[in-house]
Design an enzyme around this catalytic site. Sequence first.
Site, PDB file in Angstrom:
ATOM      1  N   GLU A 262      19.677  42.223  11.888  1.00 38.30           N
ATOM      2  CA  GLU A 262      19.438  41.853  10.664  1.00 38.30           C
ATOM      3  C   GLU A 262      20.063  42.927   9.376  1.00 38.30           C
ATOM      4  O   GLU A 262      19.385  43.661   8.803  1.00 38.30           O
ATOM      5  CB  GLU A 262      17.932  41.841  10.234  1.00 38.30           C
ATOM      6  CG  GLU A 262      17.117  40.703  10.795  1.00 38.30           C
ATOM      7  CD  GLU A 262      15.747  40.422  10.429  1.00 38.30           C
ATOM      8  OE1 GLU A 262      15.064  41.561   9.943  1.00 38.30           O
ATOM      9  OE2 GLU A 262      15.126  39.323  10.912  1.00 38.30           O
TER      10      GLU A 262
ATOM     11  N   GLU B 141      15.925  34.740  15.975  1.00 39.85           N
ATOM     12  CA  GLU B 141      14.647  35.117  15.557  1.00 39.85           C
ATOM     13  C   GLU B 141      13.650  34.250  14.526  1.00 39.85           C
ATOM     14  O   GLU B 141      14.484  33.804  13.632  1.00 39.85           O
ATOM     15  CB  GLU B 141      14.583  36.609  15.015  1.00 39.85           C
ATOM     16  CG  GLU B 141      13.174  37.195  14.723  1.00 39.85           C
ATOM     17  CD  GLU B 141      13.257  38.696  14.249  1.00 39.85           C
ATOM     18  OE1 GLU B 141      14.012  39.254  14.976  1.00 39.85           O
ATOM     19  OE2 GLU B 141      12.655  39.088  13.462  1.00 39.85           O
TER      20      GLU B 141
END
Length: 351
Positions: free
Chosen positions: A180, A272
């Site tokens: 991320e 995710e």
Amino acid sequence: MSWQKSVVALAAAVVLPLTGVMAGSSVAAAPEGDFAAAALPPGSPAAVNGQLKVCGVKLCNKNGKQIQLRGMSTHGIQWYSQCVKTASLDALANDWKADVLRISMYIQEGGYESNPRKFTDMVHGYIEEATKRGLYALVDWHQLSPGDPNHNTTRAKTFFKEIAQRHKDKTNIIYDIANEPNGVTWSRVKSYAEAVIPTIRAEDPDSLVLVGTHGWSTFGLSDGRNINEVSQNKVNASNLMYTFHFYAKDHRDSYLNALRTVSSQVPVFVTEFGSQEASGDGPNDFTMANKFISFMKEAKISWTNWNFSDDHRTGAVFKSGTCSGSSFSGEGPLKDSGKWVRNHIRTADDF
């Protein structure tokens, strides 16, 4: 996106064994070269589909057929390795009927940086365990803080070079080189990807590579950026997909619309997501989550859900204390989020 920001506090509050051994399993962090290479069981998802490849903006199997993979992400293996063991992986493959296991290896936060040898060996072991069960092994370089992945370029090259050398002959390996990215421009993420991918390709020219997008893998949306930046400045690499993350209670129609847009422009893999708040906790919003699920099914966007552990948060699929035992099948050990996602995995693409 990221609930993981609070993860350092969790590390301070929770002390769990960090042994390099999957509890309840015979798999340990063996010295290099000591792993027996696992074979894919006939008829399993990874055996049926073989080497994955990008075709247009879709994911295709060895025969060029568009497919959707569904599965689970581990929690950080530095805290919850006891949840990834023989009984739980058997349940994931046989009861849940999953296609893919995302192996979440944090880099900072007490992860890889603290002991590269231990964590690399743990990942080797998890790859073999996924392979034994015919699952795709999605190796997640779970870079989070600092948000600029270039902070870890040298570490990433070292890690992925060894992983690719060891597992290059497998057809079920997926490399996710940045979890991320956050607080960083897309151009910086792109430069990191173009530095790391050649290290993988030098060993393994064929396997699928994923790269996280800016704004905690939202194509910049969570940073208020233009979501078209990626499609206008693509990574110079082949067999590559870009990742998108969402948490349905907080990330509403604007995120679903963004996913619709970007997945029509570039290949996308949702590595995710959760039905909760971005913290990975709080109330589930299954109505909104089902909107995402329906679109991903329609568009054949592969996904892994966060997370396969018994953490106290609502986003962890198992009830607290489950991982100390050996019962993981059926709905009995599951929280509401676990029952929901297990059902969606069990009704997955039959290929």
